[in-house]
Design a protein around this motif. Structure first.
Motif, PDB file in Angstrom:
ATOM      1  N   ILE A 102       0.835  -1.212   0.000  1.00 29.57           N
ATOM      2  CA  ILE A 102       0.000   0.000   0.000  1.00 29.57           C
ATOM      3  C   ILE A 102       0.868   1.260   0.000  1.00 29.57           C
ATOM      4  CG2 ILE A 102      -1.728   1.302   1.327  1.00 29.57           C
ATOM      5  CD1 ILE A 102      -2.850  -1.439   2.234  1.00 29.57           C
ATOM      6  N   ALA A 103       1.990   1.196   0.713  1.00 26.39           N
ATOM      7  CA  ALA A 103       2.831   2.399   0.853  1.00 26.39           C
ATOM      8  C   ALA A 103       3.717   2.658  -0.363  1.00 26.39           C
ATOM      9  CB  ALA A 103       3.708   2.262   2.101  1.00 26.39           C
ATOM     10  N   GLU A 104       3.828   1.651  -1.245  1.00 31.42           N
ATOM     11  CA  GLU A 104       4.801   1.751  -2.339  1.00 31.42           C
ATOM     12  C   GLU A 104       4.634   3.024  -3.164  1.00 31.42           C
ATOM     13  OE1 GLU A 104       4.864  -1.708  -4.732  1.00 31.42           O
ATOM     14  OE2 GLU A 104       6.545  -1.005  -5.955  1.00 31.42           O
ATOM     15  N   GLY A 105       3.387   3.309  -3.532  1.00 32.55           N
ATOM     16  CA  GLY A 105       3.134   4.493  -4.359  1.00 32.55           C
ATOM     17  C   GLY A 105       3.535   5.770  -3.641  1.00 32.55           C
ATOM     18  N   LEU A 106       3.293   5.805  -2.341  1.00 32.66           N
ATOM     19  CA  LEU A 106       3.650   7.003  -1.563  1.00 32.66           C
ATOM     20  C   LEU A 106       5.151   7.232  -1.581  1.00 32.66           C
ATOM     21  CD1 LEU A 106       1.433   6.678   1.643  1.00 32.66           C
ATOM     22  CD2 LEU A 106       1.204   8.341  -0.188  1.00 32.66           C
ATOM     23  N   ARG A 107       5.894   6.131  -1.499  1.00 36.39           N
ATOM     24  CA  ARG A 107       7.356   6.265  -1.478  1.00 36.39           C
ATOM     25  C   ARG A 107       7.880   6.748  -2.826  1.00 36.39           C
ATOM     26  NH1 ARG A 107       7.475   1.224   1.801  1.00 36.39           N
ATOM     27  NH2 ARG A 107       7.325   1.991   3.919  1.00 36.39           N
ATOM     28  N   ILE A 108       7.234   6.253  -3.892  1.00 31.71           N
ATOM     29  CA  ILE A 108       7.699   6.645  -5.228  1.00 31.71           C
ATOM     30  C   ILE A 108       7.332   8.094  -5.527  1.00 31.71           C
ATOM     31  CG2 ILE A 108       7.391   6.243  -7.724  1.00 31.71           C
ATOM     32  CD1 ILE A 108       6.822   3.292  -7.024  1.00 31.71           C
ATOM     33  N   HIS A 109       6.088   8.449  -5.158  1.00 31.37           N
ATOM     34  CA  HIS A 109       5.553   9.715  -5.647  1.00 31.37           C
ATOM     35  C   HIS A 109       5.721  10.871  -4.688  1.00 31.37           C
ATOM     36  CE1 HIS A 109       3.540   8.168  -9.216  1.00 31.37           C
ATOM     37  NE2 HIS A 109       3.179   7.124  -8.518  1.00 31.37           N
ATOM     38  N   ASP A 110       6.054  10.572  -3.440  1.00 34.21           N
ATOM     39  CA  ASP A 110       5.847  11.567  -2.411  1.00 34.21           C
ATOM     40  C   ASP A 110       7.112  11.919  -1.659  1.00 34.21           C
ATOM     41  OD1 ASP A 110       4.045  13.018  -0.814  1.00 34.21           O
ATOM     42  OD2 ASP A 110       2.582  11.457  -1.240  1.00 34.21           O
ATOM     43  N   GLY A 111       7.114  13.120  -1.113  1.00 37.80           N
ATOM     44  CA  GLY A 111       8.262  13.492  -0.284  1.00 37.80           C
ATOM     45  C   GLY A 111       7.952  13.328   1.196  1.00 37.80           C
ATOM     46  N   GLU A 160       4.940   9.715   8.344  1.00 41.76           N
ATOM     47  CA  GLU A 160       3.733  10.134   7.620  1.00 41.76           C
ATOM     48  C   GLU A 160       3.248   9.021   6.687  1.00 41.76           C
ATOM     49  OE1 GLU A 160       4.330  14.963   7.290  1.00 41.76           O
ATOM     50  OE2 GLU A 160       5.476  13.643   5.976  1.00 41.76           O
ATOM     51  N   VAL A 161       4.189   8.360   6.015  1.00 41.26           N
ATOM     52  CA  VAL A 161       3.819   7.255   5.123  1.00 41.26           C
ATOM     53  C   VAL A 161       3.140   6.155   5.929  1.00 41.26           C
ATOM     54  CG1 VAL A 161       4.754   5.377   3.699  1.00 41.26           C
ATOM     55  CG2 VAL A 161       5.590   7.707   3.382  1.00 41.26           C
ATOM     56  N   ALA A 162       3.711   5.819   7.100  1.00 42.60           N
ATOM     57  CA  ALA A 162       3.144   4.747   7.932  1.00 42.60           C
ATOM     58  C   ALA A 162       1.738   5.120   8.406  1.00 42.60           C
ATOM     59  CB  ALA A 162       4.058   4.474   9.127  1.00 42.60           C
ATOM     60  N   ALA A 163       1.565   6.369   8.808  1.00 43.76           N
ATOM     61  CA  ALA A 163       0.254   6.791   9.325  1.00 43.76           C
ATOM     62  C   ALA A 163      -0.795   6.770   8.219  1.00 43.76           C
ATOM     63  CB  ALA A 163       0.369   8.198   9.920  1.00 43.76           C
ATOM     64  N   ARG A 164      -0.419   7.255   7.042  1.00 44.49           N
ATOM     65  CA  ARG A 164      -1.361   7.285   5.914  1.00 44.49           C
ATOM     66  C   ARG A 164      -1.727   5.858   5.486  1.00 44.49           C
ATOM     67  NH1 ARG A 164      -5.270   9.502   3.076  1.00 44.49           N
ATOM     68  NH2 ARG A 164      -5.076   9.268   0.842  1.00 44.49           N
ATOM     69  N   THR A 165      -0.732   4.971   5.490  1.00 48.56           N
ATOM     70  CA  THR A 165      -0.965   3.567   5.115  1.00 48.56           C
ATOM     71  C   THR A 165      -1.938   2.920   6.101  1.00 48.56           C
ATOM     72  OG1 THR A 165       1.273   3.464   4.229  1.00 48.56           O
ATOM     73  CG2 THR A 165       0.188   1.363   4.664  1.00 48.56           C
ATOM     74  N   GLN A 166      -1.703   3.136   7.381  1.00 46.96           N
ATOM     75  CA  GLN A 166      -2.554   2.550   8.414  1.00 46.96           C
ATOM     76  C   GLN A 166      -3.997   3.063   8.288  1.00 46.96           C
ATOM     77  OE1 GLN A 166      -1.429   0.172  10.225  1.00 46.96           O
ATOM     78  NE2 GLN A 166      -3.121  -0.119  11.659  1.00 46.96           N
ATOM     79  N   GLU A 167      -4.103   4.351   7.991  1.00 50.97           N
ATOM     80  CA  GLU A 167      -5.430   4.956   7.834  1.00 50.97           C
ATOM     81  C   GLU A 167      -6.198   4.263   6.696  1.00 50.97           C
ATOM     82  OE1 GLU A 167      -5.030   9.151   6.950  1.00 50.97           O
ATOM     83  OE2 GLU A 167      -7.021   9.158   6.031  1.00 50.97           O
ATOM     84  N   MET A 168      -5.496   4.021   5.574  1.00 55.04           N
ATOM     85  CA  MET A 168      -6.170   3.397   4.427  1.00 55.04           C
ATOM     86  C   MET A 168      -6.541   1.951   4.724  1.00 55.04           C
ATOM     87  SD  MET A 168      -6.732   5.727   2.331  1.00 55.04           S
ATOM     88  CE  MET A 168      -7.770   4.602   1.448  1.00 55.04           C
ATOM     89  N   ILE A 169      -5.672   1.246   5.465  1.00 52.44           N
ATOM     90  CA  ILE A 169      -5.971  -0.157   5.817  1.00 52.44           C
ATOM     91  C   ILE A 169      -7.286  -0.217   6.584  1.00 52.44           C
ATOM     92  CG2 ILE A 169      -5.220  -2.042   7.338  1.00 52.44           C
ATOM     93  CD1 ILE A 169      -2.339  -1.482   6.379  1.00 52.44           C
ATOM     94  N   GLU A 170      -7.451   0.696   7.520  1.00 49.69           N
ATOM     95  CA  GLU A 170      -8.696   0.727   8.294  1.00 49.69           C
ATOM     96  C   GLU A 170      -9.880   1.118   7.421  1.00 49.69           C
ATOM     97  OE1 GLU A 170      -8.668   2.683  12.117  1.00 49.69           O
ATOM     98  OE2 GLU A 170      -6.520   2.309  12.275  1.00 49.69           O
ATOM     99  N   ARG A 171      -9.639   2.104   6.573  1.00 52.05           N
ATOM    100  CA  ARG A 171     -10.743   2.639   5.779  1.00 52.05           C
ATOM    101  C   ARG A 171     -11.326   1.619   4.806  1.00 52.05           C
ATOM    102  NH1 ARG A 171     -10.194   8.852   5.255  1.00 52.05           N
ATOM    103  NH2 ARG A 171     -10.683   8.623   7.442  1.00 52.05           N
TER     104      ARG A 171
END
Ligand SMILES: Nc1ncnc2c1ncn2[C@@H]1O[C@H](COP(=O)(O)OP(=O)(O)O)[C@@H](O)[C@H]1O
Ligand code: SF4
Ligand SMILES: [Mg+2]
Length: 335
Positions: free
Chosen positions: A122-131, A136-147
């Motif tokens: 899930i986090a792969e795209g964030l690492r490629i595309h994002d600064g 922050e990546v871990a928190a966003r990933t966890q949020e999506m897993i729950e969602r």
């Protein structure tokens, strides 16, 4: 069907997010022939709209989806996101646009890397595309897993093979949504799932669409699946568009003979209702050598001489209803 034309495009609507114009996808075929998979397809979507793309297997739906995503780029035509044509973009410029468009595939299990943990997928795209920072990546990933309804405690460290098909599709949805895309292309996302799970995934996609105001292209081979989710439906036959209209109108009063055949093949929910005869006979002709004129003419009960000689252009036959047919069904005068 089949016709060409752009009469249905909403060029002057500033809310248009995705505009596909004159898309052509051709593959090398056997013995030097060409496979005419997609032949001059155009449609658009305004922000938050879901476009259902339907047609029989082999009519070119996945080729359209891949061409939108530039996986690979189409043979010709343009694909605009918020006014930027992504066809021909390379490197950084393409990556920047790609972030705005994500795809969900038919087979959830094979579309996920079996060696990686769910949180890394899930986090792969964030690492490629994002600064973003690691936290922050871990928190966003966890949020999506729950969602998406996965277990937030156990799911992150597991690998795809430990999940069912439906759960894998939830992982795919989280992977797509984590990047906050503008447009999601769903290519038959429930076709490979058990019937009992299909409704859950459809509901999840519906929730995502509402919550994030996502623009969606939702592909399915039968109208029943796209009916509830879609705002507008585009019906394809053998690489071309037959009919475009709102979801309700298209079913209750199809104007194209092929749409009518598809509508009649939806199973009747009332067991007492008379069973409709198979509305469509014969096989889809080969895309190596499509019929002249209207491509649907070899299976159309209403075909006349003109249909072989002349390709029908897409035109508005009722307000908001666009059809590529010389002799559309029950055509009231335009008001
Ligand atoms: N890579 C390819 N090479 C050659 N032909 C292809 C390729 N991909 C798809 N096709 C052909 O293009 C046509 C459209 O395929 P596709 O877009 O997968 O349709 P759908 O998703 O509606 O089933 C089919 O006849 C298919 O066999
Ligand atoms: S009536 Fe003619 S143009 Fe219309 S769908 Fe049938 S074959 Fe095509
Ligand atoms: Mg397909």
């Amino acid at each position: 069907m089949a016709g060409s034309g752009t009469a249905h495009l909403r060029d002057h609507d500033e809310n248009v997010v995705l505009s596909v114009r004159n898309l052509v996808v051709e593959y090398p075929g056997p013995a030097g022939q060409r496979v005419y998979a997609v032949s001059d397809v155009s449609f658009d979507a305004v922000r938050g709209e879901t476009i259902g793309l339907v047609g029989e297997s082999g009519c070119g739906k996945s080729s359209v989806a891949k061409a939108i995503m530039q996986l690979p780029a189409p043979t010709s035509g343009s694909v605009e996101f918020e006014g930027v044509n992504v066809v021909g973009l390379k490197g950084k410029a393409l990556r920047r646009q790609r972030r705005k468009m994500q795809m969900i595939f038919q087979d959830p299990i094979s579309s996920l890397n079996p060696l990686r943990k769910v949180k890394d997928i899930i986090a792969e795209g964030l690492r490629i595309h994002d600064g973003r920072s690691k936290e922050e990546v871990a928190a966003r990933t966890q949020e999506m897993i729950e969602r998406v309804g996965l277990d937030p405690h156990t799911a992150p460290d597991r690998r795809p093979h430990e999940f069912s098909g439906g759960q894998c599709q939830r992982i795919s949805i989280a992977r797509a949504m984590v990047l906050d895309p503008e447009v999601i292309v769903c290519d038959e996302p429930v076709s490979a799932l058990d019937v009992s799970v299909q409704a859950q995934i459809m509901n999840l996609l519906h929730d995502m669409k509402e919550r994030y105001q996502i623009t969606m292209v939702f592909i399915a081979h039968d109208l029943a699946v796209v009916k509830n989710l879609s705002d507008r439906i585009v019906v394809m036959y053998l690489g071309k568009i037959c009919e475009i209209g709102t979801s309700d109108g298209l079913f209750s009063a199809p104007a194209h003979p092929y749409t009518r055949a598809l509508a009649q093949s939806i199973p009747e929910p009332d067991p007492e209702a008379p069973i409709l005869k198979a509305a469509l006979t014969g096989d889809l002709p080969s895309p190596l050598n499509p019929p002249s004129g209207c491509r649907f003419r070899t299976r159309c009960p209403m075909a006349q001489d003109r249909c072989a000689a002349e390709e029908p252009a897409i035109r508005e036959v009722r307000p908001g209803r666009f059809v590529a047919c010389h002799f559309p069904i029950d055509e009231p005068a335009l008001v």
